[in-house]
Design an enzyme around this catalytic site. Structure first.
Site, PDB file in Angstrom:
ATOM      1  N   PHE A   1      30.716  -9.571 -48.323  1.00 47.28           N
ATOM      2  CA  PHE A   1      29.409  -9.236 -48.856  1.00 47.28           C
ATOM      3  C   PHE A   1      28.647  -8.513 -47.755  1.00 47.28           C
ATOM      4  CE2 PHE A   1      28.202 -10.992 -53.013  1.00 47.28           C
ATOM      5  CZ  PHE A   1      29.391 -11.588 -53.363  1.00 47.28           C
TER       6      PHE A   1
ATOM      7  N   ASP B   1      24.192 -14.578 -37.090  1.00 52.45           N
ATOM      8  CA  ASP B   1      24.906 -13.811 -36.065  1.00 52.45           C
ATOM      9  C   ASP B   1      24.734 -14.424 -34.674  1.00 52.45           C
ATOM     10  OD1 ASP B   1      26.014 -11.720 -37.688  1.00 52.45           O
ATOM     11  OD2 ASP B   1      23.962 -10.991 -37.979  1.00 52.45           O
TER      12      ASP B   1
ATOM     13  N   LYS C   1      31.215  -1.468 -43.111  1.00 55.92           N
ATOM     14  CA  LYS C   1      31.701  -2.854 -42.985  1.00 55.92           C
ATOM     15  C   LYS C   1      33.077  -3.016 -43.632  1.00 55.92           C
ATOM     16  CE  LYS C   1      27.177  -4.871 -42.440  1.00 55.92           C
ATOM     17  NZ  LYS C   1      26.007  -5.494 -43.042  1.00 55.92           N
TER      18      LYS C   1
ATOM     19  N   LYS D   1      35.833  -4.237 -40.966  1.00 58.83           N
ATOM     20  CA  LYS D   1      36.312  -5.615 -41.120  1.00 58.83           C
ATOM     21  C   LYS D   1      37.631  -5.677 -41.896  1.00 58.83           C
ATOM     22  CE  LYS D   1      31.639  -7.515 -40.620  1.00 58.83           C
ATOM     23  NZ  LYS D   1      30.774  -8.685 -40.757  1.00 58.83           N
TER      24      LYS D   1
ATOM     25  N   LYS E   1      14.505 -33.917 -28.723  1.00 56.49           N
ATOM     26  CA  LYS E   1      13.545 -32.932 -29.230  1.00 56.49           C
ATOM     27  C   LYS E   1      12.754 -32.344 -28.057  1.00 56.49           C
ATOM     28  CE  LYS E   1       9.653 -32.254 -32.238  1.00 56.49           C
ATOM     29  NZ  LYS E   1       8.444 -32.857 -32.754  1.00 56.49           N
TER      30      LYS E   1
ATOM     31  N   ASN F   1      18.631 -18.579 -42.164  1.00 56.48           N
ATOM     32  CA  ASN F   1      18.202 -17.405 -42.931  1.00 56.48           C
ATOM     33  C   ASN F   1      17.904 -17.802 -44.369  1.00 56.48           C
ATOM     34  OD1 ASN F   1      20.704 -17.195 -44.555  1.00 56.48           O
ATOM     35  ND2 ASN F   1      21.618 -16.821 -42.555  1.00 56.48           N
TER      36      ASN F   1
HETATM   37  N1  CTP Z   1      30.000 -12.461 -41.617  1.00 52.48           N
HETATM   38  C1  CTP Z   1      30.846 -13.356 -41.010  1.00 52.48           C
HETATM   39  N2  CTP Z   1      30.546 -13.834 -39.760  1.00 52.48           N
HETATM   40  C2  CTP Z   1      29.433 -13.441 -39.125  1.00 52.48           C
HETATM   41  C3  CTP Z   1      28.553 -12.518 -39.746  1.00 52.48           C
HETATM   42  C4  CTP Z   1      28.874 -12.037 -40.998  1.00 52.48           C
HETATM   43  O1  CTP Z   1      31.868 -13.724 -41.580  1.00 52.48           O
HETATM   44  N3  CTP Z   1      29.163 -13.928 -37.927  1.00 52.48           N
HETATM   45  C5  CTP Z   1      30.369 -11.927 -42.954  1.00 52.48           C
HETATM   46  C6  CTP Z   1      29.447 -12.325 -44.075  1.00 52.48           C
HETATM   47  O2  CTP Z   1      29.922 -13.513 -44.704  1.00 52.48           O
HETATM   48  C7  CTP Z   1      29.518 -11.139 -45.021  1.00 52.48           C
HETATM   49  C8  CTP Z   1      29.798  -9.988 -44.108  1.00 52.48           C
HETATM   50  O3  CTP Z   1      30.281 -10.539 -42.887  1.00 52.48           O
HETATM   51  O4  CTP Z   1      30.603 -11.236 -45.926  1.00 52.48           O
HETATM   52  C9  CTP Z   1      28.659  -9.070 -43.798  1.00 52.48           C
HETATM   53  O5  CTP Z   1      27.535  -9.780 -43.399  1.00 52.48           O
HETATM   54  P1  CTP Z   1      26.214  -8.995 -42.958  1.00 52.48           P
HETATM   55  O6  CTP Z   1      25.211  -9.979 -42.460  1.00 52.48           O
HETATM   56  O7  CTP Z   1      25.806  -8.037 -44.028  1.00 52.48           O
HETATM   57  O8  CTP Z   1      26.749  -8.096 -41.799  1.00 52.48           O
HETATM   58  P2  CTP Z   1      26.942  -8.259 -40.264  1.00 52.48           P
HETATM   59  O9  CTP Z   1      28.398  -8.102 -40.012  1.00 52.48           O
HETATM   60  O10 CTP Z   1      26.297  -9.467 -39.740  1.00 52.48           O
HETATM   61  O11 CTP Z   1      26.230  -6.928 -39.733  1.00 52.48           O
HETATM   62  P3  CTP Z   1      24.661  -6.556 -39.635  1.00 52.48           P
HETATM   63  O12 CTP Z   1      23.892  -7.852 -39.545  1.00 52.48           O
HETATM   64  O13 CTP Z   1      24.600  -5.736 -38.406  1.00 52.48           O
HETATM   65  O14 CTP Z   1      24.329  -5.766 -40.865  1.00 52.48           O
END
Ligand code: CTP
Length: 399
Positions: A326, A281, A340, A344, A291, A212
């Site tokens: 975050f 995610d 969140k 969490k 490859k 990302n």
């Molecule tokens: N985070 C994490 N592990 C993951 C995904 C996210 O620890 N697999 C943590 C990130 O470091 C951040 C927080 O969760 O502090 C929120 O991340 P974000 O991408 O905004 O949220 P998601 O939980 O992935 O939800 P969504 O993508 O549905 O908004």
């Protein structure tokens, strides 16, 4: 220019007679740009290497050389400079000046000023490596440490005298965090903080990955700010182009699974955990060892869910531990952030608006909405460094 740690701080820079004096011209220029009030004090021999005019032009202030300067009625310059300073930096520091300071001698304005100050004193030795390693110089440096002065180790490398060894004046990037720490409040002293930063990289084959837009800037600035305020920082970082912050333990990882392992290994010993990493995610279900040829790639990539590291940390949070998340959101910041925060089990969440060009991913500035159980605060639009300090101010209040 946004305000910096140096803004308004009175800094005395003592320049002594070493060829490395030219490097300090750059330091003075940077300090002045960062809005410090810099007063340069030169020894007579320093003026053989570089002119006072160089330093007065760069600092915008009069340069002091002589102890008894009747002009302007500054016969008490040493008392005035020493008393008003927030920080005294001696760079480059010659063996002679180090000897004067170690012996409590005051043959010139610089050493007198240092005796007359109660501000932190940071000494940056720079000299030929055989001089630097001489037991007399080493003993004097030990005495400076006993006086509570900070001595910054010189670098190794080829010196102006064409010899190779320890004795070079370090670069600005190495000394800057030490200077900043010396003028910052130590309100996180000895607090153990784990910070995650950057993206994760989910391999598909040896050449390709899913990732990302995270640059890691927010997490790295947080780590720097926490270390500057005295915290013991462990930074778990995905792949970024950033240099590891000075004084921070840095653990480099690639994938979300790696980050999960590193975070869980360090989670328990840390009082505060701040998860600014943008964890992928999903990962590719299979990682090909070779490859994948383009005519062998299927149009559908099979994905597997990655562990939600923050969720798991929330589940196993110990009493007294503070968990900061975050959130990257493109709309409904407060509603999505609160979801969140609760789901969490967080104490604080910083919600980023990623739909703006000048905040969020890859930018140097940010504006975050800070949410805790019973509070919402929109921080000002400012640098990621200053945003970090504002987040840490809130962490301090919660601790
Ligand atoms: N985070 C994490 N592990 C993951 C995904 C996210 O620890 N697999 C943590 C990130 O470091 C951040 C927080 O969760 O502090 C929120 O991340 P974000 O991408 O905004 O949220 P998601 O939980 O992935 O939800 P969504 O993508 O549905 O908004």
């Amino acid at each position: 220019m946004m305000s910096s740690v140096y803004t308004g701080k009175r800094i005395v820079v003592g320049v002594t007679g070493s060829i490395a004096a030219f490097k300090v011209a750059g330091w003075v220029s940077t300090l002045a740009k960062e809005e410090a009030q810099v007063s340069v004090v030169m020894t007579r021999s320093a003026t053989q290497f570089i002119t006072p005019l160089t330093f007065s032009s760069l600092s915008g202030n009069k340069v002091h050389v002589d102890m008894f300067d009747a002009e302007g009625g500054e016969t008490m310059a040493h008392i005035m400079l020493g008393r008003e300073a927030d920080l005294v930096i001696v760079a480059p520091a010659t063996a002679n000046t180090i000897g004067n300071l170690a012996g409590g001698l005051a043959p010139d304005l610089l050493s007198t000023t240092i005796l007359a100050t109660r501000a932190p004193v940071i000494v940056c030795p720079a000299m030929n490596s055989r001089m630097y390693t001489h037991p007399a110089v080493q003993n004097n440096l030990k005495r400076l440490v006993e006086c509570n002065y900070t001595v910054i180790d010189p670098d190794e490398g080829v010196m102006a005298c064409k010899e190779d060894g320890k004795g070079r004046l370090p670069e600005w990037d190495q000394v800057d965090p030490i200077f900043q720490k010396s003028i910052s409040k130590q309100d996180l002293k000895a607090v153990k903080i784990l910070i995650t930063a950057g993206p994760t990289r989910e391999a598909i084959d040896p050449a390709r990955f899913l990732s990302n837009r995270s640059s890691g800037k927010m997490g790295y600035r947080l780590a720097e700010a926490a270390a500057r305020r005295g915290a013991e920082v462990t930074l778990v970082s995905g792949p970024t182009a950033l240099a590891p912050p000075v004084g921070v333990r840095c653990v480099k990882v690639q994938s979300a699974v790696d980050m999960h392992a590193a975070v869980m290994q360090h989670a328990e010993e840390n009082k505060v955990i701040i998860k600014s990493a943008a964890v992928a995610d999903y990962r590719s279900r299979e990682i090909a060892a070779e490859k994948i040829k383009k005519d062998k790639i299927s149009e559908h990539l099979e994905l597997a869910r990655n562990p939600d590291i923050l969720f798991e940390l929330g589940q196993r949070k110990k009493s007294g531990q503070l968990l900061v998340g975050f959130a990257a959101e493109s709309s409904n910041l407060e509603v999505e952030g609160r979801k969140k925060l609760e789901a969490k089990n967080l104490d604080l969440i910083a919600v980023n608006n990623i739909n703006s060009d000048d905040t969020g991913f890859e930018t140097d500035n940010n504006q975050v909405l800070l949410l805790s159980a019973n509070d919402a605060e929109m921080l000002p639009f400012t640098s990621k460094a200053q945003t970090s300090d504002l987040i840490l101010d809130r962490v301090c209040r919660l601790l």
